[in-house]
Design a protein around this motif. Structure first.
Motif, PDB file in Angstrom:
ATOM      1  N   ALA A 173      10.183   7.327   2.989  1.00  0.00           N
ATOM      2  CA  ALA A 173      10.851   6.812   4.190  1.00  0.00           C
ATOM      3  C   ALA A 173      10.087   5.620   4.765  1.00  0.00           C
ATOM      4  O   ALA A 173      10.703   4.616   5.161  1.00  0.00           O
ATOM      5  CB  ALA A 173      10.980   7.916   5.237  1.00  0.00           C
ATOM      6  N   GLY A 174       8.768   5.711   4.801  1.00  0.00           N
ATOM      7  CA  GLY A 174       7.962   4.604   5.310  1.00  0.00           C
ATOM      8  C   GLY A 174       8.110   3.347   4.481  1.00  0.00           C
ATOM      9  O   GLY A 174       8.208   2.236   5.007  1.00  0.00           O
ATOM     10  N   VAL A 175       8.157   3.505   3.164  1.00  0.00           N
ATOM     11  CA  VAL A 175       8.326   2.351   2.274  1.00  0.00           C
ATOM     12  C   VAL A 175       9.711   1.738   2.453  1.00  0.00           C
ATOM     13  O   VAL A 175       9.859   0.514   2.546  1.00  0.00           O
ATOM     14  CB  VAL A 175       8.076   2.762   0.804  1.00  0.00           C
ATOM     15  N   CYS A 229       0.836  -1.207   0.000  1.00  0.00           N
ATOM     16  CA  CYS A 229       0.000   0.000   0.000  1.00  0.00           C
ATOM     17  C   CYS A 229       0.867   1.252   0.000  1.00  0.00           C
ATOM     18  O   CYS A 229       0.538   2.247  -0.654  1.00  0.00           O
ATOM     19  CB  CYS A 229      -0.924   0.021   1.219  1.00  0.00           C
ATOM     20  N   GLY A 230       1.976   1.214   0.721  1.00  0.00           N
ATOM     21  CA  GLY A 230       2.880   2.348   0.759  1.00  0.00           C
ATOM     22  C   GLY A 230       3.511   2.638  -0.588  1.00  0.00           C
ATOM     23  O   GLY A 230       3.645   3.794  -0.987  1.00  0.00           O
ATOM     24  N   VAL A 231       3.906   1.593  -1.312  1.00  0.00           N
ATOM     25  CA  VAL A 231       4.500   1.777  -2.636  1.00  0.00           C
ATOM     26  C   VAL A 231       3.482   2.391  -3.591  1.00  0.00           C
ATOM     27  O   VAL A 231       3.784   3.337  -4.327  1.00  0.00           O
ATOM     28  CB  VAL A 231       5.053   0.439  -3.190  1.00  0.00           C
ATOM     29  N   LEU A 256       4.376   6.535   7.372  1.00  0.00           N
ATOM     30  CA  LEU A 256       3.280   6.439   6.403  1.00  0.00           C
ATOM     31  C   LEU A 256       2.038   7.182   6.888  1.00  0.00           C
ATOM     32  O   LEU A 256       1.359   7.846   6.101  1.00  0.00           O
ATOM     33  CB  LEU A 256       2.969   4.970   6.112  1.00  0.00           C
ATOM     34  N   ILE A 257       1.739   7.082   8.175  1.00  0.00           N
ATOM     35  CA  ILE A 257       0.598   7.840   8.722  1.00  0.00           C
ATOM     36  C   ILE A 257       0.891   9.342   8.623  1.00  0.00           C
ATOM     37  O   ILE A 257       0.002  10.133   8.264  1.00  0.00           O
ATOM     38  CB  ILE A 257       0.336   7.424  10.185  1.00  0.00           C
ATOM     39  N   LEU A 258       2.110   9.742   8.932  1.00  0.00           N
ATOM     40  CA  LEU A 258       2.491  11.149   8.799  1.00  0.00           C
ATOM     41  C   LEU A 258       2.335  11.610   7.351  1.00  0.00           C
ATOM     42  O   LEU A 258       1.849  12.723   7.095  1.00  0.00           O
ATOM     43  CB  LEU A 258       3.931  11.352   9.272  1.00  0.00           C
TER      44      LEU A 258
END
Length: 174
Positions: free
Chosen positions: A78-80, A12-14, A103-105
């Motif tokens: 960064a999250g990914v 989902c992040g990608v 990812l939330i940020l």
């Protein structure tokens, strides 16, 4: 279970990262009619009859929207990366948690950017141009927000599963 949640969060992040980048760089946040011609605008430039020009006005809401979208892209990246590094180095719960928070940020930053753009567009441009609508770049940004929040939630759930489960025994090859 950790790999499934962290993998779903990373996937989902990608997708969110790709959508955030596409939304940020394209010129179809709003479409309208200008002097009888079709026109569209993005964060960086506007186009009338397929001839594009950089925004000549320095307006604070464009600067704020651009800044928050760029920060959202960086935070999502960064999250990914943190989500992927959890798979490369074994499941390190701190990286999964930090990736989820990033990812939330990213979702909150993009939400703030689109909220600013929406508010100004509806109050200012909505009165200036009669025949206008939000376009696909803008909608892509909203989809990216949803995916970013989902990715962060998956990563944080993966972290909770890691904390709640006992560590697996070390099996050494002999």
């Amino acid at each position: 279970m950790l790999y499934t949640l962290a993998g779903g969060g990373t996937l989902c992040g990608v997708v969110s990262l790709v959508l955030l980048i596409v939304s940020t760089v394209t010129d179809f946040w709003m479409q309208y009619r200008y002097s009888g011609s079709s026109a569209n605008q993005g964060l960086w430039r506007f186009c009338i009859n397929h001839k594009c020009h950089a925004h000549t006005m320095t307006v604070a809401f464009w600067d704020a929207t651009r800044a928050f979208m760029l920060l959202a892209v960086l935070s999502c990246f960064a999250g990914v990366v943190l989500g992927l590094s959890a798979f490369a180095n074994g499941t390190k719960s701190r990286r999964v948690r930090t990736g989820g928070i990033a990812l939330i940020l990213s979702g909150f930053l993009a939400l703030l950017a689109l909220a600013i753009y929406t508010g100004v567009t509806v109050t200012f441009f909505g009165k200036r141009f009669m025949d206008w609508r939000f376009s696909w770049s803008y909608i892509t940004g909203w989809v990216a927000i949803i995916l970013s929040f989902a990715a962060g939630a998956f990563q944080l759930c993966a972290y909770q599963k890691t904390v709640g489960e006992p560590a697996p025994p070390n099996i050494q090859d002999t």
